[in-house]
Design an enzyme around this catalytic site. Structure first.
Site, mmCIF file in Angstrom:
data_model
loop_
_atom_site.group_PDB
_atom_site.id
_atom_site.type_symbol
_atom_site.label_atom_id
_atom_site.label_comp_id
_atom_site.label_asym_id
_atom_site.label_seq_id
_atom_site.Cartn_x
_atom_site.Cartn_y
_atom_site.Cartn_z
ATOM 1 N N ASP A 109 0.821 -1.217 0.000
ATOM 2 C CA ASP A 109 0.000 0.000 0.000
ATOM 3 C C ASP A 109 0.854 1.267 0.000
ATOM 4 O O ASP A 109 0.557 2.244 -0.693
ATOM 5 C CB ASP A 109 -0.981 -0.010 1.189
ATOM 6 C CG ASP A 109 -0.351 -0.412 2.522
ATOM 7 O OD1 ASP A 109 0.894 -0.529 2.603
ATOM 8 O OD2 ASP A 109 -1.112 -0.606 3.492
ATOM 9 N N CYS A 126 2.605 -6.983 14.852
ATOM 10 C CA CYS A 126 3.665 -7.826 14.295
ATOM 11 C C CYS A 126 4.237 -8.776 15.345
ATOM 12 O O CYS A 126 5.062 -9.626 15.016
ATOM 13 C CB CYS A 126 4.774 -6.966 13.691
ATOM 14 S SG CYS A 126 5.800 -6.147 14.932
ATOM 15 N N CYS A 176 6.895 -0.831 18.691
ATOM 16 C CA CYS A 176 7.002 -0.378 17.303
ATOM 17 C C CYS A 176 6.350 1.007 17.173
ATOM 18 O O CYS A 176 5.419 1.338 17.915
ATOM 19 C CB CYS A 176 6.258 -1.319 16.365
ATOM 20 S SG CYS A 176 6.982 -2.959 16.228
ATOM 21 N N GLU A 181 4.279 1.961 15.012
ATOM 22 C CA GLU A 181 2.844 1.794 14.764
ATOM 23 C C GLU A 181 2.059 1.609 16.061
ATOM 24 O O GLU A 181 1.006 2.229 16.262
ATOM 25 C CB GLU A 181 2.604 0.590 13.830
ATOM 26 C CG GLU A 181 1.133 0.328 13.556
ATOM 27 C CD GLU A 181 0.905 -0.749 12.501
ATOM 28 O OE1 GLU A 181 1.615 -0.744 11.475
ATOM 29 O OE2 GLU A 181 0.013 -1.592 12.702
#
Ligand SMILES: [Zn+2]
Length: 324
Positions: free
Chosen positions: A179, A240, A245, A247
């Site tokens: 993406d 993950c 992280c 994110e």
């Protein structure tokens, strides 16, 4: 449409020149270093394929016969682009110039499967002669160009041969990319970018990297997993499986604090790669663009003007880009 006969170097040169504004056969011949006869043949073939059209004549200065003006056939060939997000599917139809002709969005139920995506795609992507193909953008990791995907945040999707499955099911050429790579492709289609990162903060977080004017995918198509670099040791658990992280830390914060987390991470990225342009997009950024712009480092930073169509448009450009 079978593109294989239209992939010669000269065909792509001629299409690229028309896209950039060389609009008569004579000016194409001059710029491409081809004979007028060769250009006439190539143009005839591209017109027959629905890629070029004539739009009238311009009279050259003084003597000589009027020249016929060419342009990309806006109503002719087209490509589809799809964005498989973690909760919805966005599909756009692009004309040859990369403009959006139509778009659709359908929700995807929690725990959706590859088959659910193909079932949702089938009625939105008709197989007709003028359709050049479909580009699909999805979260990484994945292999490019093989299109085997194991997207973070989609449970049960492990080594799914999405490109092969989609080609089988839909009956047309399919390209699959991350993406974020699609997003940076879409941005670079509209304006000159050279050493840039497109920071995409949507349901996930990642960057599309353009280094030296080319999309940088890395040795194993893994470049740009910026969301899964660590910014806080022992921070919150991430989709993950690791902790801290970018994110996960960004998702755990809100408002100005979330923007500050992203700003710090982007500053690291700029330091590492000496980038001169940062483009922000994704629904989290689009919901509060001023907050995010304020938190970014001192380089050329902007918010993409393409809104929620950015990724599906870039996916379609994976197909259109083959022509130029
Ligand atoms: Zn992570």
């Amino acid at each position: 449409m079978d593109l294989s006969s239209l992939r010669s170097h000269n065909d792509r040169t001629v299409l690229g020149l028309v896209r950039s504004g060389a609009v008569s056969r004579a000016s194409i011949a001059a710029e491409a270093g081809l004979t007028p006869q060769a250009v006439s043949k190539i143009v005839a073939r591209l017109m027959a394929a629905g890629l070029l059209e004539e739009i009238g004549t311009v009279r050259g200065g003084g003597r000589g016969k009027p020249r016929t003006t060419l342009r990309l056939a806006a109503g002719g060939a087209c490509a589809y682009g799809a964005y498989v997000d973690r909760d919805e599917l966005r599909v756009v139809r692009l004309d040859l110039t990369g403009e959006v002709v139509s778009s659709a969005v359908v929700p995807l139920a929690p725990m959706f499967t590859p088959d659910d995506v193909l079932t949702a795609l089938a009625p939105l992507v008709p197989v007709r002669d003028e359709v050049l193909g479909l580009g699909i953008a999805i979260a990484g990791p994945l292999t490019f160009p093989a299109g085997v995907v194991s997207p973070n945040g989609l449970p049960g999707w492990d080594c799914v041969p999405l490109r092969a499955l989609a080609e089988d099911r839909l009956g047309l050429p399919v390209a699959v990319d991350k993406d974020t790579n699609a997003a940076v492709l879409a941005e670079a289609w509209r304006r000159p970018l050279r050493d840039a990162a497109l920071v995409f903060a949507g349901t996930g977080l990642g960057v599309g990297l353009l280094l030296g004017g080319e999309v940088h995918r890395g040795g194993r198509s893994g470049a740009g997993e910026f969301g899964h670099t660590t910014i806080q040791l022992d921070g919150p658990l991430c989709v993950c499986g690791r902790r801290g992280c970018v994110e996960a830390v960004h998702a755990a914060a809100s408002g100005a604090e979330a923007a500050r987390v992203l700003g710090a991470a982007v500053r690291n990225l700029v330091q590492l790669l000496d980038l001169d342009q940062i483009v922000l997009s994704g629904r989290k950024v689009l919901a509060a663009p001023e907050l995010y712009l304020e938190a970014m480092p001192e380089v050329d930073v902007s918010v993409s003007s393409s809104g929620s169509d950015l990724v599906p448009v870039g996916a379609g450009l994976l197909v259109l880009g083959e022509l130029f």
